[in-house]
Design a protein around this motif. Sequence first.
Motif, PDB file in Angstrom:
ATOM      1  N   ALA A 176       6.516   5.433   7.926  1.00  0.00           N
ATOM      2  CA  ALA A 176       5.934   5.978   6.701  1.00  0.00           C
ATOM      3  C   ALA A 176       6.323   5.164   5.475  1.00  0.00           C
ATOM      4  O   ALA A 176       5.483   4.900   4.600  1.00  0.00           O
ATOM      5  N   TYR A 177       7.576   4.764   5.399  1.00  0.00           N
ATOM      6  CA  TYR A 177       8.048   3.990   4.242  1.00  0.00           C
ATOM      7  C   TYR A 177       7.235   2.701   4.105  1.00  0.00           C
ATOM      8  O   TYR A 177       6.733   2.379   3.029  1.00  0.00           O
ATOM      9  N   CYS A 178       7.077   1.971   5.203  1.00  0.00           N
ATOM     10  CA  CYS A 178       6.388   0.677   5.151  1.00  0.00           C
ATOM     11  C   CYS A 178       4.880   0.834   4.968  1.00  0.00           C
ATOM     12  O   CYS A 178       4.245   0.020   4.299  1.00  0.00           O
ATOM     13  N   ALA A 184       0.691  -3.057  11.446  1.00  0.00           N
ATOM     14  CA  ALA A 184       1.881  -2.965  12.303  1.00  0.00           C
ATOM     15  C   ALA A 184       2.675  -1.707  11.968  1.00  0.00           C
ATOM     16  O   ALA A 184       3.153  -1.003  12.872  1.00  0.00           O
ATOM     17  N   SER A 185       2.787  -1.397  10.687  1.00  0.00           N
ATOM     18  CA  SER A 185       3.533  -0.206  10.269  1.00  0.00           C
ATOM     19  C   SER A 185       2.848   1.068  10.733  1.00  0.00           C
ATOM     20  O   SER A 185       3.522   2.050  11.091  1.00  0.00           O
ATOM     21  N   GLN A 186       1.509   1.084  10.750  1.00  0.00           N
ATOM     22  CA  GLN A 186       0.781   2.237  11.278  1.00  0.00           C
ATOM     23  C   GLN A 186       1.091   2.427  12.760  1.00  0.00           C
ATOM     24  O   GLN A 186       1.354   3.547  13.210  1.00  0.00           O
ATOM     25  N   LEU A 235      -8.595   0.699   8.379  1.00  0.00           N
ATOM     26  CA  LEU A 235      -7.713  -0.210   9.100  1.00  0.00           C
ATOM     27  C   LEU A 235      -7.354   0.250  10.514  1.00  0.00           C
ATOM     28  O   LEU A 235      -7.379  -0.567  11.442  1.00  0.00           O
ATOM     29  N   PRO A 236      -7.057   1.537  10.753  1.00  0.00           N
ATOM     30  CA  PRO A 236      -6.766   1.934  12.138  1.00  0.00           C
ATOM     31  C   PRO A 236      -7.958   1.731  13.084  1.00  0.00           C
ATOM     32  O   PRO A 236      -7.772   1.631  14.295  1.00  0.00           O
ATOM     33  N   ALA A 292      -1.521  -9.200  15.366  1.00  0.00           N
ATOM     34  CA  ALA A 292      -0.510  -8.259  14.870  1.00  0.00           C
ATOM     35  C   ALA A 292      -0.333  -7.095  15.851  1.00  0.00           C
ATOM     36  O   ALA A 292       0.800  -6.692  16.144  1.00  0.00           O
ATOM     37  N   GLU A 293      -1.429  -6.572  16.348  1.00  0.00           N
ATOM     38  CA  GLU A 293      -1.330  -5.480  17.314  1.00  0.00           C
ATOM     39  C   GLU A 293      -0.684  -5.943  18.616  1.00  0.00           C
ATOM     40  O   GLU A 293       0.165  -5.252  19.169  1.00  0.00           O
TER      41      GLU A 293
END
Length: 151
Positions: free
Chosen positions: A53-55, A46-48, A76-77, A96-97
């Motif tokens: 960037a932080y997460c 989800a962060s990607q 993962l991507p 999640a996506e």
Amino acid sequence: VHPVEPERLPLSQTVPDLYRAYLNLEAAVQGAGLDATLYELIKTRASQINGCAYCIALHVTQAEQASEAPQRLHLLPAWRESPGYDARERAALAWAEALTLVHRSHAPDTDYEAVRAQFNEAETVELTLAIAAINAWNRLCIAFRSQPALA
């Protein structure tokens, strides 16, 4: 694309009571029973998507600490094209996506049915709460320009 900017506000210091309450919610979701590596995979994915960037940095580190294989984190991507994820992980990643991109997907029945085939009712809610939580964290960290610690 934004140039790297300094942190706008120190969230934890600006509203410490609200921040602690949100941390307590996160701790409750994290302690609900999802497998630690699965939890970190969905948080990272989800962060990607959100470009936080932080997460990404935080959850990749936590995934590694939970013994996640670096190769799976690198892939993962492209999880849909990789044989390295099992049916349960695939269902969770698709969910999640879908929820991260809910404005486009509207949580399709096919993704929900895949989740329900792999997760019981409580796990489905726990997974959904974990996805909602990371999306909220992404928005907070992006809004206030939280920066990852680089080694």
